[in-house]
Write a protein that holds these residues in place. Structure first.
Motif, PDB file in Angstrom:
ATOM      1  N   CYS A 159      44.359  45.994  48.855  1.00 44.16           N
ATOM      2  CA  CYS A 159      45.439  45.269  48.001  1.00 44.16           C
ATOM      3  C   CYS A 159      45.285  43.668  48.072  1.00 44.16           C
ATOM      4  O   CYS A 159      45.358  43.042  47.435  1.00 44.16           O
ATOM      5  N   PHE A 160      44.755  43.398  49.632  1.00 44.85           N
ATOM      6  CA  PHE A 160      44.464  42.228  49.892  1.00 44.85           C
ATOM      7  C   PHE A 160      43.281  41.547  49.006  1.00 44.85           C
ATOM      8  O   PHE A 160      43.249  40.501  48.555  1.00 44.85           O
ATOM      9  N   THR A 161      42.197  42.358  48.969  1.00 45.32           N
ATOM     10  CA  THR A 161      40.978  42.111  48.228  1.00 45.32           C
ATOM     11  C   THR A 161      41.184  41.891  46.796  1.00 45.32           C
ATOM     12  O   THR A 161      40.757  41.057  46.282  1.00 45.32           O
ATOM     13  N   TRP A 162      42.091  42.691  46.207  1.00 44.27           N
ATOM     14  CA  TRP A 162      42.482  42.782  44.748  1.00 44.27           C
ATOM     15  C   TRP A 162      43.197  41.424  44.463  1.00 44.27           C
ATOM     16  O   TRP A 162      42.935  40.804  43.399  1.00 44.27           O
ATOM     17  N   LEU A 163      44.265  41.014  45.278  1.00 41.18           N
ATOM     18  CA  LEU A 163      44.757  39.759  45.088  1.00 41.18           C
ATOM     19  C   LEU A 163      43.911  38.600  45.129  1.00 41.18           C
ATOM     20  O   LEU A 163      44.132  37.739  44.390  1.00 41.18           O
ATOM     21  N   LEU A 164      42.923  38.522  46.122  1.00 40.63           N
ATOM     22  CA  LEU A 164      41.968  37.539  46.318  1.00 40.63           C
ATOM     23  C   LEU A 164      41.056  37.371  45.168  1.00 40.63           C
ATOM     24  O   LEU A 164      40.950  36.269  44.555  1.00 40.63           O
ATOM     25  N   ILE A 165      40.970  38.524  44.472  1.00 42.73           N
ATOM     26  CA  ILE A 165      39.937  38.556  43.234  1.00 42.73           C
ATOM     27  C   ILE A 165      40.574  38.048  42.291  1.00 42.73           C
ATOM     28  O   ILE A 165      40.148  37.195  41.546  1.00 42.73           O
ATOM     29  N   PHE A 166      41.972  38.297  41.981  1.00 41.33           N
ATOM     30  CA  PHE A 166      42.969  37.839  40.868  1.00 41.33           C
ATOM     31  C   PHE A 166      43.152  36.238  41.322  1.00 41.33           C
ATOM     32  O   PHE A 166      42.947  35.420  40.159  1.00 41.33           O
ATOM     33  N   PHE A 167      43.353  36.085  42.275  1.00 47.51           N
ATOM     34  CA  PHE A 167      43.458  34.370  42.675  1.00 47.51           C
ATOM     35  C   PHE A 167      42.191  33.642  42.418  1.00 47.51           C
ATOM     36  O   PHE A 167      42.281  32.691  41.636  1.00 47.51           O
ATOM     37  N   MET A 168      40.998  33.985  42.635  1.00 48.48           N
ATOM     38  CA  MET A 168      39.611  33.500  42.527  1.00 48.48           C
ATOM     39  C   MET A 168      39.622  33.274  40.804  1.00 48.48           C
ATOM     40  O   MET A 168      38.911  32.381  40.355  1.00 48.48           O
ATOM     41  N   CYS A 170      41.846  33.303  38.629  1.00 43.82           N
ATOM     42  CA  CYS A 170      42.764  32.349  37.805  1.00 43.82           C
ATOM     43  C   CYS A 170      41.970  30.959  38.293  1.00 43.82           C
ATOM     44  O   CYS A 170      42.317  29.869  37.371  1.00 43.82           O
ATOM     45  N   VAL A 171      41.556  30.635  39.693  1.00 41.72           N
ATOM     46  CA  VAL A 171      41.095  29.545  39.888  1.00 41.72           C
ATOM     47  C   VAL A 171      39.880  29.174  38.993  1.00 41.72           C
ATOM     48  O   VAL A 171      39.623  27.925  38.487  1.00 41.72           O
ATOM     49  N   PHE A 172      39.154  30.017  38.803  1.00 47.48           N
ATOM     50  CA  PHE A 172      37.747  30.003  38.013  1.00 47.48           C
ATOM     51  C   PHE A 172      38.154  29.526  36.533  1.00 47.48           C
ATOM     52  O   PHE A 172      37.451  28.625  36.127  1.00 47.48           O
ATOM     53  N   VAL A 173      39.400  30.102  36.113  1.00 45.31           N
ATOM     54  CA  VAL A 173      39.763  29.697  34.662  1.00 45.31           C
ATOM     55  C   VAL A 173      40.249  28.560  34.603  1.00 45.31           C
ATOM     56  O   VAL A 173      39.972  27.711  33.636  1.00 45.31           O
ATOM     57  N   MET A 174      40.932  28.027  35.666  1.00 47.76           N
ATOM     58  CA  MET A 174      41.655  26.769  35.592  1.00 47.76           C
ATOM     59  C   MET A 174      40.480  25.761  35.794  1.00 47.76           C
ATOM     60  O   MET A 174      40.398  24.621  35.108  1.00 47.76           O
ATOM     61  N   VAL A 175      39.386  26.058  36.433  1.00 44.99           N
ATOM     62  CA  VAL A 175      38.242  25.096  36.629  1.00 44.99           C
ATOM     63  C   VAL A 175      37.533  24.847  35.296  1.00 44.99           C
ATOM     64  O   VAL A 175      36.863  24.170  34.806  1.00 44.99           O
ATOM     65  N   VAL A 176      37.287  26.124  34.413  1.00 46.84           N
ATOM     66  CA  VAL A 176      36.475  26.203  33.182  1.00 46.84           C
ATOM     67  C   VAL A 176      37.315  25.373  32.473  1.00 46.84           C
ATOM     68  O   VAL A 176      36.891  24.393  31.299  1.00 46.84           O
TER      69      VAL A 176
END
Length: 181
Positions: A159-168, A170-176
């Motif tokens: 669960c923690f891994t899936w949340l971390l992937i989702f957060f990363m 989102c961060v990637f999309v924001m950076v792009v």
């Protein structure tokens, strides 16, 4: 004729031999051996030559239905060779049957001892098997509890891994998006 009748006739013969002072041409009976022995008394149990106990019954106490208590015991009883052979045949038969019964009793005792030993060995095997099963159940229970603990930890981690992937993501999309402007 059963053994009581044979013994009654033999006892009567012993009494007659003793009173008349004559000996019949046969080997001495057990009763005469016991009577001559100083260590035994009338009515006492003694060992026969084959190791079996035999109770000596004095003629006055014999309750055989064939002996007439009112008859004159001073009369000499003389048996012919056929009667003596018949008595000896029945004695021999009785001794053979007794020996066979002793042998069968010995075999029964040996087989019961072997069965008892077999049961004890089986009991030991069952006890050791029971101990092994208890140890196996204890280790299986410990392994199951450890597996449940690992599973619950892996569920939390996934669960923690899936949340971390989702957060990363989102961060990637924001950076792009930030770089494309």
């Amino acid at each position: 004729m059963n053994i009581r009748e044979i013994e009654a006739v033999a006892s009567k013969l012993v009494v007659t031999e003793f009173k008349s002072g004559t000996q019949l041409p046969q080997e001495p009976s057990l009763e005469s051996k016991v009577r001559d022995s100083p260590s035994t008394s009338e009515g006492e149990s003694v060992r026969s030559p084959k190791g079996l106990r035999r109770r000596i019954v004095p003629p006055s106490e014999d309750k055989s239905p064939r002996i007439d208590k009112d008859s004159d015991t001073s009369k000499s009883v003389k048996l012919d060779a056929a009667a003596q052979a018949h008595i000896e045949k029945h004695r021999k038969l009785q001794e053979d049957l007794t020996d066979e019964m002793v042998g069968l009793a010995r075999q029964l005792k040996e087989s019961s001892l072997m069965m008892s030993q077999s049961i004890k060995n089986t009991e030991k095997i069952l006890d050791s098997t029971e101990q092994a099963v208890e140890n196996s159940l204890a280790s299986t229970g410990h392994a199951n509890s450890r597996a449940m603990e690992v599973y619950s930890q892996s569920l939390k981690t996934s669960c923690f891994t899936w949340l971390l992937i989702f957060f990363m993501t989102c961060v990637f999309v924001m950076v792009v998006l930030l770089l494309s402007e």
